[in-house]
Motif scaffolding. Structure first.
Motif, PDB file in Angstrom:
ATOM      1  N   VAL A 122      49.397  37.143  45.967  1.00 22.05           N
ATOM      2  CA  VAL A 122      48.343  37.901  46.443  1.00 22.05           C
ATOM      3  C   VAL A 122      47.526  38.665  45.476  1.00 22.05           C
ATOM      4  O   VAL A 122      48.121  39.286  44.458  1.00 22.05           O
ATOM      5  N   SER A 123      46.246  38.640  45.648  1.00 24.57           N
ATOM      6  CA  SER A 123      45.517  39.300  44.593  1.00 24.57           C
ATOM      7  C   SER A 123      44.036  39.900  44.983  1.00 24.57           C
ATOM      8  O   SER A 123      43.506  39.435  45.824  1.00 24.57           O
ATOM      9  N   ASN A 124      44.068  41.217  44.464  1.00 29.46           N
ATOM     10  CA  ASN A 124      42.776  41.966  44.770  1.00 29.46           C
ATOM     11  C   ASN A 124      41.997  42.002  43.679  1.00 29.46           C
ATOM     12  O   ASN A 124      42.233  42.500  42.578  1.00 29.46           O
ATOM     13  N   SER A 125      40.927  41.266  43.446  1.00 29.60           N
ATOM     14  CA  SER A 125      40.141  41.133  42.285  1.00 29.60           C
ATOM     15  C   SER A 125      38.432  41.051  42.662  1.00 29.60           C
ATOM     16  O   SER A 125      38.262  40.749  43.662  1.00 29.60           O
ATOM     17  N   THR A 126      37.723  41.127  41.599  1.00 35.07           N
ATOM     18  CA  THR A 126      36.257  40.963  41.785  1.00 35.07           C
ATOM     19  C   THR A 126      35.773  39.746  41.078  1.00 35.07           C
ATOM     20  O   THR A 126      34.618  39.256  41.555  1.00 35.07           O
ATOM     21  N   SER A 127      36.894  38.996  40.608  1.00 39.96           N
ATOM     22  CA  SER A 127      36.528  37.749  39.847  1.00 39.96           C
ATOM     23  C   SER A 127      37.578  37.095  39.566  1.00 39.96           C
ATOM     24  O   SER A 127      38.674  37.646  39.684  1.00 39.96           O
ATOM     25  N   GLU A 128      37.532  35.639  39.005  1.00 49.92           N
ATOM     26  CA  GLU A 128      38.641  35.140  38.743  1.00 49.92           C
ATOM     27  C   GLU A 128      39.137  35.242  37.243  1.00 49.92           C
ATOM     28  O   GLU A 128      40.455  34.866  36.885  1.00 49.92           O
ATOM     29  N   ASP A 129      38.336  36.156  36.327  1.00 49.67           N
ATOM     30  CA  ASP A 129      38.832  36.357  35.142  1.00 49.67           C
ATOM     31  C   ASP A 129      40.063  37.647  35.223  1.00 49.67           C
ATOM     32  O   ASP A 129      40.149  38.326  36.198  1.00 49.67           O
ATOM     33  N   VAL A 130      41.065  37.714  34.130  1.00 53.12           N
ATOM     34  CA  VAL A 130      42.096  38.689  34.286  1.00 53.12           C
ATOM     35  C   VAL A 130      41.398  40.005  34.173  1.00 53.12           C
ATOM     36  O   VAL A 130      41.903  40.848  34.983  1.00 53.12           O
ATOM     37  N   GLU A 131      40.407  40.172  33.746  1.00 50.83           N
ATOM     38  CA  GLU A 131      39.728  41.623  33.583  1.00 50.83           C
ATOM     39  C   GLU A 131      39.066  41.989  34.951  1.00 50.83           C
ATOM     40  O   GLU A 131      38.743  43.161  35.065  1.00 50.83           O
ATOM     41  N   GLY A 132      38.922  41.046  35.954  1.00 52.38           N
ATOM     42  CA  GLY A 132      38.448  41.301  37.257  1.00 52.38           C
ATOM     43  C   GLY A 132      39.454  41.698  38.119  1.00 52.38           C
ATOM     44  O   GLY A 132      39.191  42.118  39.218  1.00 52.38           O
ATOM     45  N   VAL A 133      40.911  41.661  37.515  1.00 51.82           N
ATOM     46  CA  VAL A 133      41.868  42.027  38.608  1.00 51.82           C
ATOM     47  C   VAL A 133      42.028  43.310  38.862  1.00 51.82           C
ATOM     48  O   VAL A 133      42.172  44.176  37.897  1.00 51.82           O
ATOM     49  N   LEU A 134      42.044  43.807  39.971  1.00 53.61           N
ATOM     50  CA  LEU A 134      42.326  45.359  40.375  1.00 53.61           C
ATOM     51  C   LEU A 134      43.670  45.472  40.622  1.00 53.61           C
ATOM     52  O   LEU A 134      44.603  46.292  40.114  1.00 53.61           O
ATOM     53  N   TRP A 135      44.548  44.489  41.461  1.00 52.97           N
ATOM     54  CA  TRP A 135      45.985  44.737  41.368  1.00 52.97           C
ATOM     55  C   TRP A 135      46.495  43.184  42.145  1.00 52.97           C
ATOM     56  O   TRP A 135      45.526  42.545  42.800  1.00 52.97           O
ATOM     57  N   GLU A 136      47.465  42.644  41.618  1.00 48.49           N
ATOM     58  CA  GLU A 136      47.822  41.366  41.760  1.00 48.49           C
ATOM     59  C   GLU A 136      49.432  40.972  41.731  1.00 48.49           C
ATOM     60  O   GLU A 136      49.973  41.459  40.609  1.00 48.49           O
ATOM     61  N   LEU A 137      49.905  40.207  42.612  1.00 49.15           N
ATOM     62  CA  LEU A 137      51.155  39.886  42.161  1.00 49.15           C
ATOM     63  C   LEU A 137      51.119  38.238  42.146  1.00 49.15           C
ATOM     64  O   LEU A 137      50.740  37.498  42.889  1.00 49.15           O
ATOM     65  N   ALA A 138      51.636  37.712  40.885  1.00 48.33           N
ATOM     66  CA  ALA A 138      51.484  36.439  40.566  1.00 48.33           C
ATOM     67  C   ALA A 138      52.361  35.719  40.122  1.00 48.33           C
ATOM     68  O   ALA A 138      53.597  36.587  39.807  1.00 48.33           O
ATOM     69  N   THR A 139      52.507  34.647  39.393  1.00 53.30           N
ATOM     70  CA  THR A 139      53.427  33.864  38.772  1.00 53.30           C
ATOM     71  C   THR A 139      52.695  33.402  37.559  1.00 53.30           C
ATOM     72  O   THR A 139      51.528  33.049  37.479  1.00 53.30           O
ATOM     73  N   VAL A 140      53.585  33.467  36.435  1.00 52.30           N
ATOM     74  CA  VAL A 140      53.029  32.837  34.931  1.00 52.30           C
ATOM     75  C   VAL A 140      53.964  31.892  34.352  1.00 52.30           C
ATOM     76  O   VAL A 140      55.162  31.765  34.863  1.00 52.30           O
ATOM     77  N   ASP A 141      53.397  31.081  33.574  1.00 55.87           N
ATOM     78  CA  ASP A 141      54.314  30.039  32.796  1.00 55.87           C
ATOM     79  C   ASP A 141      54.876  30.880  31.371  1.00 55.87           C
ATOM     80  O   ASP A 141      54.130  31.229  30.535  1.00 55.87           O
TER      81      ASP A 141
ATOM     82  N   GLY B 170      27.483  52.514  33.893  1.00 54.41           N
ATOM     83  CA  GLY B 170      26.516  52.897  35.123  1.00 54.41           C
ATOM     84  C   GLY B 170      25.900  51.592  35.796  1.00 54.41           C
ATOM     85  O   GLY B 170      24.979  52.060  36.351  1.00 54.41           O
ATOM     86  N   GLY B 171      26.275  50.503  35.425  1.00 48.86           N
ATOM     87  CA  GLY B 171      25.831  49.407  36.006  1.00 48.86           C
ATOM     88  C   GLY B 171      26.377  49.085  37.412  1.00 48.86           C
ATOM     89  O   GLY B 171      26.878  49.915  37.858  1.00 48.86           O
ATOM     90  N   LYS B 172      25.672  48.051  37.986  1.00 48.00           N
ATOM     91  CA  LYS B 172      26.300  47.638  39.442  1.00 48.00           C
ATOM     92  C   LYS B 172      27.575  47.359  39.484  1.00 48.00           C
ATOM     93  O   LYS B 172      28.327  46.787  38.654  1.00 48.00           O
ATOM     94  N   LYS B 173      28.340  47.939  40.538  1.00 49.70           N
ATOM     95  CA  LYS B 173      29.573  47.728  40.528  1.00 49.70           C
ATOM     96  C   LYS B 173      30.007  46.732  41.841  1.00 49.70           C
ATOM     97  O   LYS B 173      29.062  46.435  42.648  1.00 49.70           O
ATOM     98  N   LYS B 174      31.152  46.006  41.743  1.00 54.97           N
ATOM     99  CA  LYS B 174      31.325  44.918  42.775  1.00 54.97           C
ATOM    100  C   LYS B 174      32.736  45.281  43.252  1.00 54.97           C
ATOM    101  O   LYS B 174      33.598  45.633  42.411  1.00 54.97           O
ATOM    102  N   LYS B 175      32.831  45.283  44.431  1.00 55.99           N
ATOM    103  CA  LYS B 175      34.131  45.548  45.442  1.00 55.99           C
ATOM    104  C   LYS B 175      35.050  44.354  45.049  1.00 55.99           C
ATOM    105  O   LYS B 175      34.698  43.445  44.985  1.00 55.99           O
ATOM    106  N   GLY B 176      36.303  44.662  45.101  1.00 55.03           N
ATOM    107  CA  GLY B 176      37.480  43.616  45.115  1.00 55.03           C
ATOM    108  C   GLY B 176      37.736  43.000  46.438  1.00 55.03           C
ATOM    109  O   GLY B 176      37.254  43.716  47.491  1.00 55.03           O
ATOM    110  N   GLU B 177      37.995  41.811  46.487  1.00 55.16           N
ATOM    111  CA  GLU B 177      38.434  41.008  47.496  1.00 55.16           C
ATOM    112  C   GLU B 177      39.794  40.542  47.520  1.00 55.16           C
ATOM    113  O   GLU B 177      40.170  39.955  46.347  1.00 55.16           O
TER     114      GLU B 177
END
Length: 349
Positions: A192-211, A290-297
């Motif tokens: 379950v992931s709340n993010s603005t993009s597929e990049d890690v820097e775009g993650v707001l909060w996330e429960l995930a798995t890693v290798d 001060g640029g454009k902001k994007k909401k998480g999905e």
């Protein structure tokens, strides 16, 4: 001689009753502990099972009452020598996981038990998700003893898109049941992931798995107004081909991961949760002030903006988001409630 034979027969009757009781216990155990449950009929029972070297055996069966949900009739037949005895009981099977989770006041709760349509119903709020790219519904769920369905994800591009949660909380808990098949690779995935993009820097909060060296381990990523941090349950390999209860909690000062009701990793974090991030300036590869902001999905089974990024392969069930940090005890209790309570309605023998 007659008295002796009578005494021996009475002993065998008592033994046959005891053996039948063992069969009933076997049926009871399977009804509570096994997602496959216990089946059969009086004319086609499971067994026979040998109880000892004296040839004492039992068979058992269980039938659900089609007219009354949760009602089961269990029966068993035990034999000792040439003597047979039957025992039976009517029970009510009740799984209380959902009620217990709702008592903890989640902001959102997607049971993923939808059987038709494209909407993933939110049982706690009004933010329904949308099944995308062919998520399979009506799959066997994690909870035993209730008509609980789950959703299956192919690890390629399917996911559930919930959209903007408008979350402005200071604390957080994420939870879900997951089942990873042995065929799934040990790649990084988003549960379950709340993010603005597929990049890690775009993650707001996330429960995930890693290798982690070939092991599939839980990860919790959280970005506040301070910084982005990650906690990984290194060394806690998630066993394949079985259901697991996973959770992540943020208290405002600590990030914690849980696997099957047990705390497996934690780390310090502080600051307020974010609901949007500044987008990167085109061609500069960095966020503009001060640029454009994007909401998480929020997505279930993937990370937003790219359906193939961190795509989850396996089954997911009962996903919830809380605006508070659940305690160790609350999470441990929820895990134990995967198994139902069984109450006797009537003894039938």
């Amino acid at each position: 001689t007659i008295k002796l034979q009578s005494s021996e027969n009475l002993t065998l009757v008592a033994r046959a009753k005891s053996v039948a009781d063992s069969g009933l216990e076997h049926a009871w155990y399977l009804l509570r502990e096994s997602s496959d449950g216990v089946t059969g009929t009086p004319g086609d029972p499971q067994g026979p099972f040998n109880i000892n070297s004296d040839g004492e055996t039992y068979t058992f069966w269980a039938e659900s009452d089609e007219s009354i949900p949760g009602i089961y009739r269990l029966g068993a037949h035990g034999t000792a020598g040439q003597i047979g005895r039957d025992v039976g009981v009517t029970v009510y099977v009740d799984n209380t996981f959902y009620n217990a989770a709702m008592d903890l006041d989640p902001e959102h709760y997607w049971r993923l038990g939808d059987t038709s349509g494209t909407s993933a119903a939110d049982s706690a709020g009004n933010t329904n998700g949308k099944y995308e790219k062919g998520v399979l519904k009506s799959q066997d769920g994690a909870l035993i003893g209730e008509e609980d369905f789950a959703a299956q994800f192919d690890g390629h591009d399917d996911h559930i898109d919930v959209g903007d949660l408008k979350a402005t909380w200071s604390k957080l808990t994420l939870m879900a049941w997951i089942y990873i098949p042995s065929t799934a690779p040990s790649t990084a995935t988003a549960i379950v992931s709340n993010s603005t993009s597929e990049d890690v820097e775009g993650v707001l909060w996330e429960l995930a798995t890693v290798d982690e060296g070939g092991q599939r381990c839980l990860a919790f990523r959280l970005q506040t107004d301070k910084e982005l941090k990650e906690v990984i349950a290194t060394g806690e390999d998630i066993a394949r081909d079985q259901w697991h209860f996973v959770a992540a909690a943020y208290t405002g000062s600590t990030m914690t991961l849980y696997l099957d009701g047990v705390r497996v990793a934690s780390g310090a974090q502080s600051g307020k949760l974010l609901k949007e991030l500044e987008e990167e300036e085109e061609g500069k590869g960095k966020k503009g002030k001060g640029g454009k902001k994007k909401k998480g999905e929020l997505w279930i089974g993937g990370r937003s903006d790219d359906s193939k990024a961190f795509a989850f392969e396996g089954w997911i069930d009962d996903v919830a988001v809380f605006s508070d940090a659940l305690t160790d005890g609350e999470i441990a209790e929820l895990y134990e409630l995967r198994y139902p309570s069984i109450d006797v309605v009537a003894w039938d023998d």
